[in-house]
Design a protein around this motif. Structure first.
Motif, PDB file in Angstrom:
ATOM      1  N   LEU A  74      11.321   0.438  -5.104  1.00 23.16           N
ATOM      2  CA  LEU A  74      10.268   1.267  -5.761  1.00 23.16           C
ATOM      3  C   LEU A  74      10.802   2.252  -6.627  1.00 23.16           C
ATOM      4  CD1 LEU A  74       7.575   1.533  -2.642  1.00 23.16           C
ATOM      5  CD2 LEU A  74       7.423   0.666  -4.716  1.00 23.16           C
ATOM      6  N   MET A  75      12.006   2.933  -6.263  1.00 23.13           N
ATOM      7  CA  MET A  75      12.647   3.784  -6.829  1.00 23.13           C
ATOM      8  C   MET A  75      13.181   3.378  -7.996  1.00 23.13           C
ATOM      9  SD  MET A  75      13.280   7.111  -3.996  1.00 23.13           S
ATOM     10  CE  MET A  75      13.893   5.967  -2.458  1.00 23.13           C
ATOM     11  N   GLY A  76      13.169   1.973  -8.561  1.00 21.77           N
ATOM     12  CA  GLY A  76      13.971   1.583  -9.767  1.00 21.77           C
ATOM     13  C   GLY A  76      15.393   1.143  -9.448  1.00 21.77           C
ATOM     14  N   LYS A  84       0.908  -1.250   0.054  1.00 23.35           N
ATOM     15  CA  LYS A  84      -0.084   0.063  -0.169  1.00 23.35           C
ATOM     16  C   LYS A  84       0.764   1.308  -0.091  1.00 23.35           C
ATOM     17  CE  LYS A  84      -4.114  -1.551   2.365  1.00 23.35           C
ATOM     18  NZ  LYS A  84      -4.853  -1.676   3.676  1.00 23.35           N
ATOM     19  N   PHE A  85       2.126   0.855  -0.324  1.00 22.20           N
ATOM     20  CA  PHE A  85       3.039   2.297  -0.250  1.00 22.20           C
ATOM     21  C   PHE A  85       2.983   2.835  -1.574  1.00 22.20           C
ATOM     22  CE2 PHE A  85       6.807   4.606   0.329  1.00 22.20           C
ATOM     23  CZ  PHE A  85       7.010   4.851   1.606  1.00 22.20           C
ATOM     24  N   THR A  86       2.865   4.216  -1.502  1.00 24.93           N
ATOM     25  CA  THR A  86       3.018   4.881  -2.939  1.00 24.93           C
ATOM     26  C   THR A  86       4.031   5.966  -2.881  1.00 24.93           C
ATOM     27  OG1 THR A  86       1.248   6.194  -2.227  1.00 24.93           O
ATOM     28  CG2 THR A  86       0.845   4.422  -4.002  1.00 24.93           C
ATOM     29  N   LEU A  87       4.959   6.325  -3.669  1.00 23.91           N
ATOM     30  CA  LEU A  87       5.758   7.404  -3.609  1.00 23.91           C
ATOM     31  C   LEU A  87       5.268   8.458  -4.092  1.00 23.91           C
ATOM     32  CD1 LEU A  87       8.820   5.402  -5.608  1.00 23.91           C
ATOM     33  CD2 LEU A  87       8.695   5.833  -3.189  1.00 23.91           C
ATOM     34  N   GLU A  88       5.844   9.903  -3.506  1.00 23.34           N
ATOM     35  CA  GLU A  88       5.364  11.229  -3.807  1.00 23.34           C
ATOM     36  C   GLU A  88       6.422  11.922  -4.443  1.00 23.34           C
ATOM     37  OE1 GLU A  88       3.134  12.512  -0.516  1.00 23.34           O
ATOM     38  OE2 GLU A  88       2.040  10.741  -0.460  1.00 23.34           O
ATOM     39  N   PRO A  89       6.721  11.927  -5.842  1.00 29.21           N
ATOM     40  CA  PRO A  89       7.859  12.328  -6.331  1.00 29.21           C
ATOM     41  C   PRO A  89       7.118  13.969  -6.746  1.00 29.21           C
ATOM     42  CG  PRO A  89       6.756  10.685  -8.138  1.00 29.21           C
ATOM     43  CD  PRO A  89       5.920  10.790  -6.689  1.00 29.21           C
ATOM     44  N   ASP A 126      11.098  11.334  -4.936  1.00 34.04           N
ATOM     45  CA  ASP A 126      10.204  11.256  -3.702  1.00 34.04           C
ATOM     46  C   ASP A 126      11.466  11.908  -2.542  1.00 34.04           C
ATOM     47  OD1 ASP A 126       8.893  11.167  -1.269  1.00 34.04           O
ATOM     48  OD2 ASP A 126       7.872   9.490  -1.724  1.00 34.04           O
ATOM     49  N   GLU A 127      11.529  13.256  -2.282  1.00 31.43           N
ATOM     50  CA  GLU A 127      12.556  13.515  -1.467  1.00 31.43           C
ATOM     51  C   GLU A 127      12.610  12.956  -0.328  1.00 31.43           C
ATOM     52  OE1 GLU A 127      12.481  17.874  -1.025  1.00 31.43           O
ATOM     53  OE2 GLU A 127      14.361  17.811   0.057  1.00 31.43           O
TER      54      GLU A 127
END
Ligand code: ADP
Length: 467
Positions: A336-338, A199-204, A246-247
């Motif tokens: 998640l950040m590739g 359920k984790f989403t990144l916020e770029p 996502d800082e």
């Protein structure tokens, strides 16, 4: 057991019914499952296959007659028990490769198979439900914990603003630190349960990269000073000023690695290095290195590090604290950040944690970034690159800083040969520089030739003051 040796197969305890029979139809072997399901009480051997598959195998003068198409394709048959009741099976009957007159039958009770599939589906569903309930419980509990901790923290901070005697102030500072630690643990557990539940989403968003790195440094500067450690941070000039990512999460990974590096290092230094390692259209790959001269990690423990709840050993957690969740969260965030995360370490010498991530660059930044690449590639390879060679121009300064940071990285990694290579480039880039820089260059070169780490660092620091 008869003509066919079955001991070579791990079939006795198989769940599948296994029956071996010959051209006459006589059963020479039946495993436990076959004997039990067909209810022969250990007496299936010696019977005829025509008793078991009475509809499809008929007794004939020289054995049996059948229209059953032998082969590996499963076919539905009816199996008869000793008491002549029956049940459907899915069977494969093949003739032996080595002895063609021997047949091997493998059969599954269809009802039982369906029942088992239903059971498995149910168990899976129950497990998923339990996992969901557990995640919700963890999320609720940690959320509920956060409120009182923040309540305590707020009040302590308010008290700390007042005029206090030394002892009270010390006690309150300790409570403040403990609340901070508890908050860190709560946040880790929350992140972990969200990541586990998918359920984790990144916020770029767009942010100033060097400001972020300064912020990270600022967070640890007290600890660095407290422990008397040397600290270096270098960011390659090839990295644009602004990037999109996502800082908060990049800071989280860096903070975790840096806190560990500081936690496990009593003497020496901690270095942070960031390089740009690739570019594809408007995305660049950033490579981070966090190197320390601490206690190090045993080779056999390196794989365990990124698993959840894993600490190298109990004595370490007793001495240094922690939950063993940090690196697992880092791994999941980096992926998640590739990117990827890894470690190279030597017990007693120190550790080098590295990770890569992909971030976006906006159109304008992309141009700058590509220009810096061209500058880097052309460096000293092109006589027309006067601006790079001319000491003091922005291009020259950028190239100089970049090569110096690479030089220091090589020194950190004990690669003196490569450091000498960068030294040559740096020397050429400082031709025409004021005399005092020339002198530092000479001393730096000598220190590198002698592989004198401390001297290199001292000269590097002096050089930094000029640049
Ligand atoms: P914790 O919160 O317990 O520190 P981590 O997942 O961040 O959890 O780290 C797990 C373990 O990995 C640590 O307890 C320690 O044994 C080992 N470790 C991590 N970083 C370092 C380091 N820089 N040097 C030595 N050991 C380390």
């Amino acid at each position: 057991m008869g003509a066919y040796d079955c001991s070579i197969f791990p079939v006795k305890d198989a769940l599948e019914m296994i029956i071996i029979f010959d051209r006459t139809g006589k059963i020479s072997y039946a495993n436990d499952a076959a004997d039990r399901k067909l209810e022969y009480g250990g007496e299936l051997c010696g019977r005829s296959i025509c008793d078991v598959f009475a509809n499809d195998f008929k007794s004939a003068e020289n054995g049996f007659e059948t229209e059953y198409p032998f082969g590996h394709e499963p076919k539905n048959l009816v199996a008869y028990r000793r008491n002549l009741t029956c049940f459907p099976v899915e069977a494969r009957i093949v003739s032996s490769e080595t002895e063609p007159d021997i047949y091997i039958c493998m059969a599954n009770d269809i009802h039982e198979k369906e029942y088992l599939s239903r059971e498995i589906a149910q168990v899976k569903q129950d497990a998923e439900q339990a996992m969901k309930v557990k995640s919700e419980f963890v999320a609720n509990v940690t959320h509920e914990l956060r409120t009182p901790v923040n309540g305590v923290l707020g009040n302590v901070r308010e008290l700390l603003d007042r005029e206090l005697d030394e002892q009270t102030e010390k006690s309150l500072q300790l409570i403040e630190r403990c609340c901070g630690d508890m908050n860190k643990i709560i946040n880790n557990i929350l992140d972990f349960s969200k990541l586990e539940a998918g359920k984790f989403t990144l916020e770029p968003r767009r942010f100033h990269f060097r400001n972020m790195m300064d912020y990270v440094k600022g967070q640890h500067i007290n600890k660095i000073t407290e422990k008397g450690l040397t600290f270096f941070m270098t960011v390659s000039p090839q990295i644009p000023e602004y990037v999109i990512g996502d800082e908060l999460r990049i800071v989280q990974v860096l903070n975790n690695l840096l806190s560990n590096a500081l936690k496990f290092t009593a003497v020496g230094k901690v270095t942070v290095e960031v390089l740009k390692t690739a570019q594809v259209n408007d995305k660049i790959e950033l490579f981070f290195l966090v190197i320390d001269t601490g206690i190090g990690i045993d080779k056999s423990d390196e794989d365990k590090l990124f698993q959840s709840f894993s600490q190298v050993d109990a004595s370490i957690s007793r001495k240094y604290g922690g939950t063993g969740l940090g690196l697992n969260i880092c791994k999941q965030l980096v992926e998640l950040m590739g990117g990827r995360i890894g470690v190279e370490s030597q017990t007693g010498k120190g550790s080098a944690f590295s990770f890569s991530i992909w971030v976006g660059v906006s159109g304008e930044e992309e141009e700058v970034s590509q220009k810096m690449d061209v500058v880097a590639q052309n460096l000293l390879g092109n006589e027309d690159e006067g601006d790079i060679r001319r000491y003091g121009t922005p291009e020259n300064m950028d190239a100089l800083k970049r090569n110096l940071s690479k030089l220091i990285l090589c020194v950190e990694m004990d690669n003196w040969e490569k450091a000498e290579m960068f030294m040559d480039t740096v020397k050429q880039l400082t031709e025409g520089a004021p005399r005092e820089i020339g002198r530092v260059m000479l001393r730096l070169k000598m220190a590198i030739q002698k592989a004198n780490y401390d001297k290199v660092i001292a000269e590097y620091e002096e050089l930094q003051t000029f640049l």
